[in-house]
Scaffold this motif. Structure first.
Motif, PDB file in Angstrom:
ATOM      1  N   UNK A  64     -91.854  75.780  60.451  1.00 40.34           N
ATOM      2  CA  UNK A  64     -91.888  74.316  60.404  1.00 40.34           C
ATOM      3  C   UNK A  64     -90.911  73.669  61.378  1.00 40.34           C
ATOM      4  N   UNK A  65     -89.966  74.439  61.903  1.00 38.76           N
ATOM      5  CA  UNK A  65     -89.014  73.876  62.860  1.00 38.76           C
ATOM      6  C   UNK A  65     -89.687  73.520  64.178  1.00 38.76           C
ATOM      7  N   UNK A  66     -90.933  73.910  64.338  1.00 33.39           N
ATOM      8  CA  UNK A  66     -91.657  73.659  65.587  1.00 33.39           C
ATOM      9  C   UNK A  66     -92.435  72.347  65.560  1.00 33.39           C
ATOM     10  N   UNK A  67     -92.086  71.454  64.616  1.00 32.80           N
ATOM     11  CA  UNK A  67     -92.736  70.152  64.549  1.00 32.80           C
ATOM     12  C   UNK A  67     -91.724  69.053  64.824  1.00 32.80           C
ATOM     13  N   UNK A  68     -92.237  67.852  65.151  1.00 30.04           N
ATOM     14  CA  UNK A  68     -91.446  66.804  65.776  1.00 30.04           C
ATOM     15  C   UNK A  68     -90.275  66.246  65.019  1.00 30.04           C
ATOM     16  N   UNK A  69     -90.333  66.190  63.680  1.00 35.29           N
ATOM     17  CA  UNK A  69     -89.256  65.543  62.942  1.00 35.29           C
ATOM     18  C   UNK A  69     -89.158  66.140  61.548  1.00 35.29           C
ATOM     19  N   UNK A  70     -88.050  65.836  60.882  1.00 35.79           N
ATOM     20  CA  UNK A  70     -87.871  66.303  59.498  1.00 35.79           C
ATOM     21  C   UNK A  70     -88.955  65.727  58.603  1.00 35.79           C
ATOM     22  N   UNK A  71     -89.316  64.461  58.820  1.00 38.69           N
ATOM     23  CA  UNK A  71     -90.362  63.832  58.010  1.00 38.69           C
ATOM     24  C   UNK A  71     -91.693  64.568  58.172  1.00 38.69           C
TER      25      UNK A  71
END
Length: 412
Positions: A64-71
């Motif tokens: 999941x770290x490969x997506x744009x934001x924490x949200x």
């Protein structure tokens, strides 16, 4: 064609990766998929360079770290837990698609042909597909949605918007879904290109198009600022008008014209150590051509020649002919390549879209609208974007599967 008197359980608008995967996993065959192009899955066919990078075997805790934001990561978590990369791989293998996984974790069909993936999804669709079907209006009256198209009128209990974003509009991903979502009460986070190449100021380097630097380390700076605002490691590819490659594509959502990029032409784990090693190599071989030493040090021939040319050195210059300042300049030219960013490629070249339907208005557990009952979203129409490497198709498949598992069918 008019089907007013035969309500569908589900109408899906958009025949891209998300729409097709949803159609293949629906709990009902009383369904319709409306695609406004002459064929479905056109963007799938150009994914992964036409080979279709389905997902990635990155370890679960890092995925999941490969997506744009924490949200975005929080939003995707439930659907990824319900349908992770391993489930995607099992699904396609169960349909007769052999898969291969590269060393970097990217998963492809063994045929390396995206047509195989698109064709399987179309074949497995439980929904009837209507092509060249453009939506002219959407509304909801009581428990039913009314969908008006140039092919007729349709009514349904559940409506799914899977129209994609704005990237590669020629494939059908033209942003038309945003207007439909707004009609039904949703707000749109302004879309912008993501996973896009950049244009830079040094055109003399553009003749090197096609050359790549593996495992480069890059730093990015805003104009006039010494402190970097972004750093990244990955491959960089020279193009005819700038730079691309995984490192650039991933960073592009944070960049704008006027920013600068500095990177090494060699894989760099420790810049000081690289400079010291290069200096030692120059000192130990005073009569060898500098271009040859650079090639031995790891530069491809064309990059080594460009460095020599840019520094205005003779093509046959040797270390013995370099003074101390010239050696320092050479080391810096190799390990601190600096370019000013002229611009970011637009939607016609961007792989995905950043922005879209506001995820605050969508239930992350079901992908159902919080604004309107029985309205669902999946795929790139949502304000979710991932890095290059199979992460965006993973999001499309997982959110589509989530819809399939939560869509509410009428009692029979």
């Amino acid at each position: 064609m008019d089907t007013r008197n035969t309500p569908y359980d589900v109408v899906i608008i958009g025949g891209g990766a998300a729409g097709l995967f949803l159609a293949a996993n629906l709990p009902t065959s009383k369904a319709l998929l409306l695609e406004h192009k002459e064929a479905a899955g056109k963007k799938i066919l150009i994914t992964g360079g036409g080979m279709c990078n389905l997902t990635n075997t990155q370890v679960e805790e890092d995925f999941l770290q490969h997506y744009g934001s924490r949200a975005q990561r929080n939003f995707l978590l439930p659907s990824f837990q319900a349908f992770p990369p391993s489930a995607i791989m099992q699904w396609f293998e169960s349909k007769g698609v052999s898969l291969v996984t590269r060393e970097d974790g990217k998963v492809f069909p063994a045929s390396l042909d995206a047509h195989e993936i698109r064709d399987v999804l179309v074949r497995e669709s439980k929904a009837s597909i209507v092509y060249n079907s453009k939506i002219s209006s959407l509304s909801k009256d009581g428990e039913y949605f009314h969908v008006q198209t140039d092919k007729g009128s349709f009514i349904c209990r559940n409506l799914v918007l899977a129209t994609g974003g704005l990237s590669y509009p020629i494939t059908g991903s033209d942003g038309s879904g945003y207007g439909l979502a707004k009609t039904l009460g949703h707000t749109i986070v302004p879309p912008k290109p993501a996973l896009a190449a950049i244009m830079v100021d040094a055109y003399q380097w553009m003749r090197l198009a096609g050359n790549a630097i593996r495992d480069a380390y890059a730093e990015f700076h805003h104009p006039g600022e010494k402190k970097r605002f972004l750093q990244a490691t990955g491959d960089i590819l020279f193009t005819h008008d700038g730079l691309s490659g995984p490192l650039i594509l991933t960073a592009s959502r944070e960049l704008k014209a006027g920013d600068s990029i500095t990177f090494s032409l060699l894989p760099v784990k420790n810049k000081r150590a690289v400079q010291e090693n290069l200096l030692a190599l120059l000192s130990s071989q005073p009569k060898k051509h500098v271009s040859t030493i650079l090639k031995e040090f790891g530069l491809v021939a064309s990059l080594a020649q460009q460095v020599i040319k840019e520094l205005d050195f003779e093509a046959t210059i040797t270390p013995a002919n370099l003074n101390k300042q010239q050696r320092l300049t050479l080391m810096k030219a190799v390990t601190e390549r600096h370019f000013i960013i002229k611009g970011i490629k637009g939607f016609n070249a961007a792989m995905v879209t950043s922005g879209g339907v506001n995820i605050k208005e969508v239930d992350r557990g079901s992908m159902e609208s919080k604004v309107m009952d029985h309205l669902y979203f999946c795929g790139e129409i949502l304000d979710v974007d991932g890095q290059s490497g199979g992460y965006n198709l993973q999001a499309a498949f997982s959110t589509a599967y989530c819809v399939a598992n939560h869509i509410q069918l009428p009692m029979r």
